[in-house]
Design an enzyme around this catalytic site. Sequence first.
Site, PDB file in Angstrom:
ATOM      1  CB  CYS A 384     -20.393  65.696  44.521  1.00 27.38           C
ATOM      2  SG  CYS A 384     -19.021  65.158  43.911  1.00 27.38           S
ATOM      3  CG  HIS A 546      15.073  92.433  68.923  1.00 24.67           C
ATOM      4  ND1 HIS A 546      15.164  93.154  67.547  1.00 24.67           N
ATOM      5  CD2 HIS A 546      14.896  91.245  68.987  1.00 24.67           C
ATOM      6  CE1 HIS A 546      15.351  91.851  66.815  1.00 24.67           C
ATOM      7  NE2 HIS A 546      15.170  90.939  67.630  1.00 24.67           N
TER       8      HIS A 546
END
Length: 627
Positions: A384, A546
Site C-alpha cells: 500500500c 552409503h
Amino acid sequence: MSESYAKEHKGARVKIQDFGRFLSGMVMPNIGAFIAWGLITALFIPTGWKPNEKLAELVGPMITYLLPLLIGYSGGNMVSGKRGGVIGAISTMGVIIGADIPMFLGAMIIGPLGGFVIKKFDELIEGKIKTGFEMLVNNFSAGIIGMLMAILAYSAVGPVVSSLSIALGKAVEFIVNIGLLPLSSIIIEPAKILFLNNAINHGVLGPIGVQETKEIGKSIFFLLETNPGPGLGVLLAYLAFGKKSIKQSTPSAIIIHFLGGIHEIYFPYVLMNPALIVAVIAGGASGVFIFNLFNVGLVATPSPGSIIALFAMTPKGSFIGLLLGVLVSTLVAFLVASIFVKSSNKELNDEELEKATVKVKRLKNKKEENFELENEINKIVFACDAGMGSSAMGASLLRDKIKKARLDISVINCAIENIPKDGDIIITHKNLTERAKEKAPDKIHVSIDDFLTTPAYEKLIEELIKISNINKNEKVKQEKQTISNNILIQDNILLGLDSSNREDAIDLAGKLLVESGYVKSKYIESMHRRENVLSTYIGNGVAIPHGDKNSKDEIIKSGISVLQYPEGIDYGDGQTVYLVIGIAGKNNEHLSILSNLATLLEDEKIVEKLINTKNIEDVYNTIINRD
C-alpha cells in the site's frame, strides 16, 4: 441520468482518485522523516518538552531542505525510477532556494515534472547512442536537464508556489476564523470510506499542516482526517445494538482501529448501512469544533491514525483538548449511529458484512481481476502507500489463512516503493495496482477492493493449495522416476540371509553395487568410513549404509541394493537390523534416494512386509511402485 454522463463523471472521479493517490504516494514513503521532524520539534524547540537550543537547530534545515527533497525525489522516482528521482531532487532544490517558505507543494509539482522530462528524453534517445558512450550520455544528460529544471524551478515555479501558498494560507485562516472548519468533515469523512484517506491526509492536509507548524509550532490540519473518534463511535454502536454475529466481530475491530490506527477496518461497517455516513460526518465535525475551540494541534502527521500516535505528536498544552475532541467525536458518532443501527429493518450479520465488499466495488465501478497460478509460490507481498495500515491488516489476515491451510509461504507487507524482488504475488488495493505493476511488472498482481472481507483471499488459498498439490505430485513422480531409472534391479535384492555382523552386511551390500556396475570397488571402503563416523541405522530395524563425502569419484551411477536378515543382525549400540539397503548416489542423487526411502520406510507396515516377504518381486514392486 444518461449513460454518457455517467461514464464521463466516472472517468473524472477515477482521475481525481488517481491524482490524490499520486500526491500521497510522494509523502507516504517518507512519513518516517516527517515523524522524526515532528518529534524533534515537539521535544527540543523552546516551548517543547525538553528544550535544547542546539538540537532545535535541526528543525529548520529538516523542514526547509530534507522533507521537500525527499518528496521531490519520491515524485521523480514514481515517474521515471531512480534516474527520475535524482532529477526530481535537483529540481526541488531550485524551488527551495527560490522561496522563503517550506516548499512541499513546490516539490510535489517540480519533482514529478523533473522525472517526466528525463523520462521523455530517455525515450527520445533510446537505441540511438553508440556503444561505449551510454554512461557519458546518461550522466551528462542528467546533469544538464537537472540544472535546467533547477533554474526553471528557481525562477518560475518557486515564486508562483509561494504566492499560491500565501493565498491558500489566508483562505485557510479565514475559514478557521469564521468557524467553518468543522464543515470540512462533510468532504473528508465520506472520502475516507472511498479509500481516499491517505490521499487526503498525506497529499493535501499534511503539507498544509507542515507549513502551519513552522509558523506556530502545531497544526489542526493533522487532526482533520486522523481523528479515530468517528470510526470508534460507529463500532461502539454496533457493539451495543448490533444483532447476531456482527456484534462478535466489533471488539477486535475496535482494538485494531483505535489502538492500531488502521481506520480501514470500520469502512465495511459503514457500507453495510450507508446512512451511517451521517454519523461519521457528525462525529468528525464535532471533533474538529472541539479541537478548534481548545486551539489543539499536532506537530506532525500521526501515521497510522492511532490514539497512541496522536498523543505522541501532541505538543504541550494540547492534551486535554485533544482528548476532549476525540471523546466528543466518539460520543456524537455513537449517538447518531445508534439510531440507524437500532432502526435497521434487517438483521445485520456476517453475510451483510461481506456484501459491503460488493458496495465498495459498485462505488468504484471495477471488477475483480481473475488470476491463475502456474508456478510455485514462496512469498506474497501486500503493498500500500505506506506499507503500514491496510497492507499490514491484509497480510495478517492472509497469513493466518495460509497457516491454517498448512502452506509454507511467506506473507509480508510493505510500501509499493519497497516491493521486494523475491515477491511472487503482489496484492494491492484496486486504485494502487497500476503503480504496483509499474514497480514490479514481472510479478503476479492481485487487485482487491477491501482488505477485510474480499473473496479474493479464499480464491487465492484455493489456487495455492492446488499448485502446492501439483508440485508435490510432480516431486513424487520425479522421485519414482529416479528410483525406477535402473537404480534397483532384482539381482541386487537378497532375501532370507543368515544372521551376520554389520561389517559383513556392508561388504555384501557394497559388493552387489560393484558387481552391477554402479560403483568402483573402493566405494565399499568409503561405506565403512561413513559407518565408523556415524551409524546409518534409521529405526524400524532398517539401516542404509552409503559412502562418505569423499567417495563421489568412486560412483559410476546411482544404485541401491537390498539385503533381508529375517533373524536380524547386531548393528552396534544395541541396534538390531533386519533390512540393509546399500545406497550410491551420483551427483548428490543420494539425497533424493534417502528422502524417498525415508518416506517409504517410516511406515511400519511396509517395513514389516519387506522384512518377512520371501518374494523378491514384492520387495522390488514395493520400492519401485510405491504411492
